[in-house]
Scaffold this motif. Structure first.
Motif, PDB file in Angstrom:
ATOM      1  N   LYS A  34       0.789  -1.140  -0.067  1.00  0.00           N
ATOM      2  CA  LYS A  34      -0.071   0.065  -0.066  1.00  0.00           C
ATOM      3  C   LYS A  34       0.880   1.277   0.052  1.00  0.00           C
ATOM      4  O   LYS A  34       0.424   2.275  -0.845  1.00  0.00           O
ATOM      5  CB  LYS A  34      -0.794   0.088   1.371  1.00  0.00           C
ATOM      6  CG  LYS A  34      -2.232  -0.840   0.899  1.00  0.00           C
ATOM      7  CD  LYS A  34      -3.012  -0.998   2.249  1.00  0.00           C
ATOM      8  CE  LYS A  34      -4.036  -1.821   2.006  1.00  0.00           C
ATOM      9  NZ  LYS A  34      -5.050  -2.035   3.308  1.00  0.00           N
ATOM     10  N   ASN A  37       2.167   1.844  -3.391  1.00  0.00           N
ATOM     11  CA  ASN A  37       1.204   2.104  -4.307  1.00  0.00           C
ATOM     12  C   ASN A  37       0.951   3.748  -4.185  1.00  0.00           C
ATOM     13  O   ASN A  37       0.720   4.235  -5.137  1.00  0.00           O
ATOM     14  CB  ASN A  37      -0.232   1.417  -3.910  1.00  0.00           C
ATOM     15  CG  ASN A  37      -1.363   1.866  -4.989  1.00  0.00           C
ATOM     16  OD1 ASN A  37      -1.049   1.694  -6.126  1.00  0.00           O
ATOM     17  ND2 ASN A  37      -2.471   1.919  -4.493  1.00  0.00           N
ATOM     18  N   GLN A  38       0.877   4.221  -2.788  1.00  0.00           N
ATOM     19  CA  GLN A  38       0.654   5.586  -2.509  1.00  0.00           C
ATOM     20  C   GLN A  38       1.738   6.617  -3.076  1.00  0.00           C
ATOM     21  O   GLN A  38       1.814   7.799  -3.169  1.00  0.00           O
ATOM     22  CB  GLN A  38       0.156   5.674  -1.074  1.00  0.00           C
ATOM     23  CG  GLN A  38      -1.156   5.320  -0.953  1.00  0.00           C
ATOM     24  CD  GLN A  38      -2.315   5.997  -1.961  1.00  0.00           C
ATOM     25  OE1 GLN A  38      -2.405   7.136  -2.003  1.00  0.00           O
ATOM     26  NE2 GLN A  38      -3.068   5.009  -2.784  1.00  0.00           N
ATOM     27  N   PHE A  41       1.793   9.341  -5.653  1.00  0.00           N
ATOM     28  CA  PHE A  41       0.779  10.588  -5.353  1.00  0.00           C
ATOM     29  C   PHE A  41       1.181  11.487  -4.434  1.00  0.00           C
ATOM     30  O   PHE A  41       1.158  12.500  -4.319  1.00  0.00           O
ATOM     31  CB  PHE A  41      -0.455   9.661  -5.010  1.00  0.00           C
ATOM     32  CG  PHE A  41      -0.882   8.873  -6.145  1.00  0.00           C
ATOM     33  CD1 PHE A  41      -1.480   9.305  -7.335  1.00  0.00           C
ATOM     34  CD2 PHE A  41      -0.720   7.563  -5.871  1.00  0.00           C
ATOM     35  CE1 PHE A  41      -1.867   8.547  -8.419  1.00  0.00           C
ATOM     36  CE2 PHE A  41      -1.279   6.596  -6.908  1.00  0.00           C
ATOM     37  CZ  PHE A  41      -1.731   7.074  -8.110  1.00  0.00           C
ATOM     38  N   LYS A  42       1.811  10.901  -3.354  1.00  0.00           N
ATOM     39  CA  LYS A  42       2.229  11.746  -1.947  1.00  0.00           C
ATOM     40  C   LYS A  42       3.426  12.668  -2.683  1.00  0.00           C
ATOM     41  O   LYS A  42       3.482  13.881  -2.374  1.00  0.00           O
ATOM     42  CB  LYS A  42       2.652  10.832  -0.851  1.00  0.00           C
ATOM     43  CG  LYS A  42       1.760  10.284  -0.005  1.00  0.00           C
ATOM     44  CD  LYS A  42       2.412   9.352   0.972  1.00  0.00           C
ATOM     45  CE  LYS A  42       3.522  10.093   1.911  1.00  0.00           C
ATOM     46  NZ  LYS A  42       4.065   9.140   2.874  1.00  0.00           N
ATOM     47  N   ARG A 121       4.211   7.087 -11.377  1.00  0.00           N
ATOM     48  CA  ARG A 121       2.903   6.807 -11.287  1.00  0.00           C
ATOM     49  C   ARG A 121       2.632   5.450 -12.084  1.00  0.00           C
ATOM     50  O   ARG A 121       1.776   4.473 -11.640  1.00  0.00           O
ATOM     51  CB  ARG A 121       1.989   8.199 -11.742  1.00  0.00           C
ATOM     52  CG  ARG A 121       0.467   7.752 -11.535  1.00  0.00           C
ATOM     53  CD  ARG A 121      -0.469   8.931 -11.622  1.00  0.00           C
ATOM     54  NE  ARG A 121      -0.342   9.240 -13.147  1.00  0.00           N
ATOM     55  CZ  ARG A 121       0.059  10.437 -13.502  1.00  0.00           C
ATOM     56  NH1 ARG A 121       0.898  11.424 -12.635  1.00  0.00           N
ATOM     57  NH2 ARG A 121       0.377  10.744 -15.047  1.00  0.00           N
ATOM     58  N   HIS A 124       4.621   2.305 -10.720  1.00  0.00           N
ATOM     59  CA  HIS A 124       4.039   1.936  -9.456  1.00  0.00           C
ATOM     60  C   HIS A 124       2.717   1.210  -9.542  1.00  0.00           C
ATOM     61  O   HIS A 124       2.311   0.148  -9.141  1.00  0.00           O
ATOM     62  CB  HIS A 124       3.957   2.731  -8.429  1.00  0.00           C
ATOM     63  CG  HIS A 124       5.371   3.230  -7.618  1.00  0.00           C
ATOM     64  ND1 HIS A 124       5.212   3.157  -6.313  1.00  0.00           N
ATOM     65  CD2 HIS A 124       6.649   3.498  -8.116  1.00  0.00           C
ATOM     66  CE1 HIS A 124       6.793   3.399  -5.974  1.00  0.00           C
ATOM     67  NE2 HIS A 124       7.461   3.567  -7.166  1.00  0.00           N
ATOM     68  N   HIS A 125       2.083   1.592 -10.647  1.00  0.00           N
ATOM     69  CA  HIS A 125       0.780   0.941 -11.012  1.00  0.00           C
ATOM     70  C   HIS A 125       1.094  -0.618 -11.412  1.00  0.00           C
ATOM     71  O   HIS A 125       0.316  -1.448 -11.117  1.00  0.00           O
ATOM     72  CB  HIS A 125      -0.091   1.881 -12.229  1.00  0.00           C
ATOM     73  CG  HIS A 125      -1.218   1.038 -12.691  1.00  0.00           C
ATOM     74  ND1 HIS A 125      -2.333   0.920 -11.774  1.00  0.00           N
ATOM     75  CD2 HIS A 125      -1.806   0.522 -13.704  1.00  0.00           C
ATOM     76  CE1 HIS A 125      -3.372   0.380 -12.480  1.00  0.00           C
ATOM     77  NE2 HIS A 125      -3.083   0.195 -13.547  1.00  0.00           N
ATOM     78  N   GLU A 166       9.304   6.380   1.231  1.00  0.00           N
ATOM     79  CA  GLU A 166       9.261   7.105   2.378  1.00  0.00           C
ATOM     80  C   GLU A 166      10.308   7.866   2.788  1.00  0.00           C
ATOM     81  O   GLU A 166      10.275   9.080   3.279  1.00  0.00           O
ATOM     82  CB  GLU A 166       8.632   6.493   3.577  1.00  0.00           C
ATOM     83  CG  GLU A 166       8.354   7.206   4.780  1.00  0.00           C
ATOM     84  CD  GLU A 166       7.000   8.365   4.259  1.00  0.00           C
ATOM     85  OE1 GLU A 166       6.813   9.317   5.195  1.00  0.00           O
ATOM     86  OE2 GLU A 166       6.210   8.073   3.372  1.00  0.00           O
TER      87      GLU A 166
END
Length: 186
Positions: A34, A37-38, A41-42, A121, A124-125, A166
């Motif tokens: 997850k 995935n995010q 976008f972040k 983007r 990662h998709h 992160e």
């Protein structure tokens, strides 16, 4: 009070260093997927509208600029995606390391960040589509990294790249925080 060494380490590893050799539960792996995935976008929400003055600011003394950082994340995660697919289709393949510091000096590291944000983007998709389909047996697949002389299992790889995304997001976020850019993120 933080010593200059602690400040330097905090700037370099804002969420701490990744700990290798850990085991990860199915639930932890799901959370790591997850996070992967995010991440695009972040990152896009944070830096996508920054101008050259911000993008060309190093996130720490003697560190990369935010522009180089964004391009590095794309480079790194492209390699991670390919390594994941190699591990799933070959028996413990030996992957090819790359010199990330040298890659960050190549001419494409001076481009606008939009192409790398789009790559992230879309990459990662595709990557998450593969990761979400993995069985327990698949997650036990491995590859060998000749630079570190280690075999990596996919559970650890997934955790490492959740951390990696992160880690670099926090480089940009904390730079923005220190400079008062969060309120006026344009």
């Amino acid at each position: 009070m933080n010593s200059p060494m602690n400040d330097s380490q905090n700037l370099k590893y804002p969420i701490g260093d990744f700990t290798y050799g850990q085991s990860f539960s199915a639930g932890e792996t799901e959370q790591h997927i997850k996070a992967i995935n995010q991440m695009p976008f972040k990152l896009t929400e944070l830096v996508g509208k920054w101008g050259d003055d911000r993008l060309d600011t190093p996130y720490r003394p003697e560190g990369w600029t935010i522009r180089q950082l964004v391009h590095h994340i794309a480079d790194s995660h492209i390699n991670a995606y390919v390594r994941t697919k190699l591990a799933l289709t070959e028996t413990n393949p030996t992957i090819t390391p790359y010199e990330e510091g040298e890659w960050a000096k190549l001419p494409d590291s001076t481009l606008d960040i939009a192409p790398s944000l789009v790559i992230l983007r879309n990459l990662h998709h595709r990557w998450v589509t593969v990761l979400e389909s993995l069985t327990d047996t698949d997650l036990n697949r491995t590859y060998f990294h000749p630079g570190s002389q280690r075999t990596f299992g996919l559970r650890e790889v997934i955790a490492m790249y959740a951390w990696h995304g992160e880690h670099h997001y926090q480089h940009a976020y904390r730079l923005a925080e220190r400079n008062g850019w969060l309120e006026k993120n344009v």
